[in-house]
Design a protein around this motif. Structure first.
Motif, PDB file in Angstrom:
ATOM      1  N   SER A   1     -14.145  96.129  18.700  1.00 33.60           N
ATOM      2  CA  SER A   1     -15.260  95.199  18.484  1.00 33.60           C
ATOM      3  C   SER A   1     -16.569  95.908  18.167  1.00 33.60           C
ATOM      4  CB  SER A   1     -15.442  94.336  19.742  1.00 33.60           C
ATOM      5  OG  SER A   1     -15.693  95.161  20.879  1.00 33.60           O
ATOM      6  N   ASN A   2     -16.678  97.186  18.537  1.00 35.44           N
ATOM      7  CA  ASN A   2     -17.932  97.904  18.281  1.00 35.44           C
ATOM      8  C   ASN A   2     -17.994  98.511  16.877  1.00 35.44           C
ATOM      9  OD1 ASN A   2     -15.948  99.892  18.904  1.00 35.44           O
ATOM     10  ND2 ASN A   2     -17.571 101.371  19.389  1.00 35.44           N
ATOM     11  N   LEU A   3     -16.927  98.350  16.104  1.00 34.85           N
ATOM     12  CA  LEU A   3     -16.925  98.872  14.736  1.00 34.85           C
ATOM     13  C   LEU A   3     -17.405  97.758  13.804  1.00 34.85           C
ATOM     14  CD1 LEU A   3     -13.564 100.868  14.730  1.00 34.85           C
ATOM     15  CD2 LEU A   3     -15.818 101.575  15.533  1.00 34.85           C
ATOM     16  N   THR A   4     -18.657  97.846  13.435  1.00 33.39           N
ATOM     17  CA  THR A   4     -19.279  96.741  12.684  1.00 33.39           C
ATOM     18  C   THR A   4     -19.755  97.131  11.292  1.00 33.39           C
ATOM     19  OG1 THR A   4     -21.422  97.262  13.706  1.00 33.39           O
ATOM     20  CG2 THR A   4     -20.035  95.631  14.824  1.00 33.39           C
ATOM     21  N   GLN A   5     -19.825  98.445  11.025  1.00 36.15           N
ATOM     22  CA  GLN A   5     -20.367  98.906   9.745  1.00 36.15           C
ATOM     23  C   GLN A   5     -19.242  99.354   8.812  1.00 36.15           C
ATOM     24  OE1 GLN A   5     -23.589  98.578   9.109  1.00 36.15           O
ATOM     25  NE2 GLN A   5     -23.984  97.861  11.206  1.00 36.15           N
ATOM     26  N   GLU A   6     -19.122  98.693   7.672  1.00 34.19           N
ATOM     27  CA  GLU A   6     -18.056  99.015   6.724  1.00 34.19           C
ATOM     28  C   GLU A   6     -18.530 100.075   5.738  1.00 34.19           C
ATOM     29  OE1 GLU A   6     -14.693  96.131   5.486  1.00 34.19           O
ATOM     30  OE2 GLU A   6     -16.267  95.966   3.957  1.00 34.19           O
ATOM     31  N   ILE A   7     -17.739 101.133   5.572  1.00 33.55           N
ATOM     32  CA  ILE A   7     -18.092 102.209   4.646  1.00 33.55           C
ATOM     33  C   ILE A   7     -16.912 102.504   3.727  1.00 33.55           C
ATOM     34  CG2 ILE A   7     -19.706 103.284   6.275  1.00 33.55           C
ATOM     35  CD1 ILE A   7     -17.524 105.420   6.800  1.00 33.55           C
TER      36      ILE A   7
ATOM     37  N   SER B   1     -18.898 102.599  13.832  1.00 34.82           N
ATOM     38  CA  SER B   1     -19.868 102.021  14.760  1.00 34.82           C
ATOM     39  C   SER B   1     -21.292 102.234  14.261  1.00 34.82           C
ATOM     40  CB  SER B   1     -19.710 102.660  16.141  1.00 34.82           C
ATOM     41  OG  SER B   1     -20.051 104.045  16.078  1.00 34.82           O
ATOM     42  N   ASP B   2     -22.220 101.467  14.808  1.00 34.86           N
ATOM     43  CA  ASP B   2     -23.641 101.653  14.493  1.00 34.86           C
ATOM     44  C   ASP B   2     -24.083 103.065  14.849  1.00 34.86           C
ATOM     45  OD1 ASP B   2     -23.920  99.054  13.593  1.00 34.86           O
ATOM     46  OD2 ASP B   2     -24.569  98.283  15.537  1.00 34.86           O
ATOM     47  N   GLU B   3     -23.600 103.539  15.994  1.00 30.41           N
ATOM     48  CA  GLU B   3     -23.967 104.882  16.458  1.00 30.41           C
ATOM     49  C   GLU B   3     -23.544 105.946  15.451  1.00 30.41           C
ATOM     50  OE1 GLU B   3     -22.906 107.980  20.120  1.00 30.41           O
ATOM     51  OE2 GLU B   3     -22.039 105.957  20.088  1.00 30.41           O
ATOM     52  N   ASN B   4     -22.317 105.845  14.966  1.00 28.86           N
ATOM     53  CA  ASN B   4     -21.833 106.851  14.017  1.00 28.86           C
ATOM     54  C   ASN B   4     -22.528 106.749  12.665  1.00 28.86           C
ATOM     55  OD1 ASN B   4     -20.053 108.200  15.705  1.00 28.86           O
ATOM     56  ND2 ASN B   4     -18.325 106.849  15.222  1.00 28.86           N
ATOM     57  N   LEU B   5     -22.823 105.551  12.236  1.00 31.43           N
ATOM     58  CA  LEU B   5     -23.560 105.403  10.978  1.00 31.43           C
ATOM     59  C   LEU B   5     -24.952 106.019  11.098  1.00 31.43           C
ATOM     60  CD1 LEU B   5     -23.802 104.403   8.112  1.00 31.43           C
ATOM     61  CD2 LEU B   5     -24.510 102.161   9.004  1.00 31.43           C
ATOM     62  N   ASN B   6     -25.611 105.806  12.214  1.00 37.83           N
ATOM     63  CA  ASN B   6     -26.924 106.409  12.427  1.00 37.83           C
ATOM     64  C   ASN B   6     -26.849 107.929  12.430  1.00 37.83           C
ATOM     65  OD1 ASN B   6     -28.228 103.930  12.619  1.00 37.83           O
ATOM     66  ND2 ASN B   6     -27.929 103.780  14.844  1.00 37.83           N
ATOM     67  N   LYS B   7     -25.776 108.470  13.018  1.00 33.17           N
ATOM     68  CA  LYS B   7     -25.588 109.925  13.017  1.00 33.17           C
ATOM     69  C   LYS B   7     -25.463 110.447  11.587  1.00 33.17           C
ATOM     70  CE  LYS B   7     -22.920 112.134  15.818  1.00 33.17           C
ATOM     71  NZ  LYS B   7     -21.766 112.596  16.616  1.00 33.17           N
ATOM     72  N   LEU B   8     -24.676 109.765  10.789  1.00 35.90           N
ATOM     73  CA  LEU B   8     -24.472 110.184   9.399  1.00 35.90           C
ATOM     74  C   LEU B   8     -25.776 110.110   8.604  1.00 35.90           C
ATOM     75  CD1 LEU B   8     -21.073 108.377   8.660  1.00 35.90           C
ATOM     76  CD2 LEU B   8     -21.413 110.836   8.975  1.00 35.90           C
TER      77      LEU B   8
END
Length: 322
Positions: free
Chosen positions: A59-65, A81-88
């Motif tokens: 459920s925490n995976l919300t950003q599609e790449i 996740s939002d966290e991983n997208l922000n890291k990238l």
């Protein structure tokens, strides 16, 4: 106190650990780098790659790449996740991110290489694609056992036999990319990719043991490995008593033979005489006795080797490698 086989192993306050911090700096996983030496080729991948399954989506995976898989050449779309997208986005240039006609965030440049590298490690080096037999994007427990996700510390340990205390554990290195673990693998490529990006704290495309688990977790895993790999076959008290009885009987027989055989007594008193005896002057009975002694000495050497091997079981400690 933990039971192993039919013995108890004891970890006490005096159990020492050596080399743990050193091996925690060792590499476990590396992002796949595609070059001319890469054994996998695009021609080996012919079907669309299924990397996730809606029924087990986090459920925490919300950003599609989207990004390009460098091995298959296919365009891969999954969620992070939002966290991983922000890291990238914090690590790589804004020029590495754009949107396609479907509104998917497309990764290219260094950001695309980074994500594609970790995707390649999971899909190919750790074998997630191959393990997913029915290609439904979900790895059940049996399929997860087929992934090369198992890792840990390569250790040796010393046990004091009189009380089965683990005296010392020494970490020599690490092992990785091995089968057999379901606790260190995820149920989809998508979920494992998110876990990997999250664990790669410095975003260098390398995961060290210290990034994958805490020191406390490493120590717990080391203890578990020691228990699981223990194959000690210590004699029971009854077996030990029987062994000592036989040893005493063998000793008594040897002493009796020496007492009854004059030639053997002479050879025992002066070993050098064996090399100075003039065989031509011996009687027939003496020659036969000498030959019998030589044969018995050979048998005794075999018995001695066997006895030494058996006596290893009574040593004070044992060094085992996990």
């Amino acid at each position: 106190m933990i039971r192993s086989g039919w013995h108890y192993l004891h970890f006490t306050d005096k159990t020492t650990f050596s080399g743990i911090d050193r091996v925690r700096n060792n590499t476990i996983y590396s992002a796949l780098k595609v070059d001319d030496n890469t054994p996998l080729k695009q021609s080996t991948i012919t079907i669309p790659l299924k990397v996730s399954n809606e029924s087990i989506a986090s459920s925490n995976l919300t950003q599609e790449i989207s990004f390009t898989d460098k091995i298959s050449g296919q365009n891969i779309t999954l969620k992070i996740s939002d966290e991983n997208l922000n890291k990238l986005q914090s690590k790589f240039s804004s020029n590495d991110f754009s949107k396609d006609e479907n509104g998917h965030l497309v990764l290219k440049g260094e950001a695309g290489d980074f994500v594609s590298g970790w995707f390649g490690d999971i899909a190919y080096q750790r074998g997630y694609l191959k393990a997913d037999y029915n290609q439904d994007g979900f790895l059940n427990e049996n399929e997860r056992k087929e992934t090369l996700s198992n890792y840990g510390s390569d250790v040796r340990y010393c046990i004091r036999k009189k009380d089965s205390n683990v005296v010392k554990i020494t970490a020599k290195g690490v092992y990785s990319y091995e089968k057999g673990s379901t606790t260190k693998s995820n149920n989809s490529i998508e979920n494992e990719l998110n876990n990997t990006i999250q664990k790669d704290a410095n975003m260098d495309g390398v995961l060290k043991l210290s990034e994958l688990e805490s020191r406390k977790q490493t120590l717990a895993a080391v203890k578990e490995d020691v228990i699981n790999s223990s194959t000690l076959d210590l004699p029971s008290p009854e077996e030990l008593i029987e062994y000592l009885k036989k040893e005493k009987e063998n000793q008594d027989k040897a002493e009796q033979i020496l007492e009854n055989n004059e030639l053997e007594k002479a050879l025992q008193q002066d070993y050098l005489a064996v090399n100075t005896v003039d065989i031509s002057k011996l009687s027939k009975n003496q020659k036969e006795a000498l030959k019998s002694q030589e044969l018995r000495q050979n048998d005794d050497m075999l018995d001695l080797a066997s006895s030494i091997k058996d006596n290893i079981k009574t040593n004070l400690s044992i060094d085992k490698r996990v």
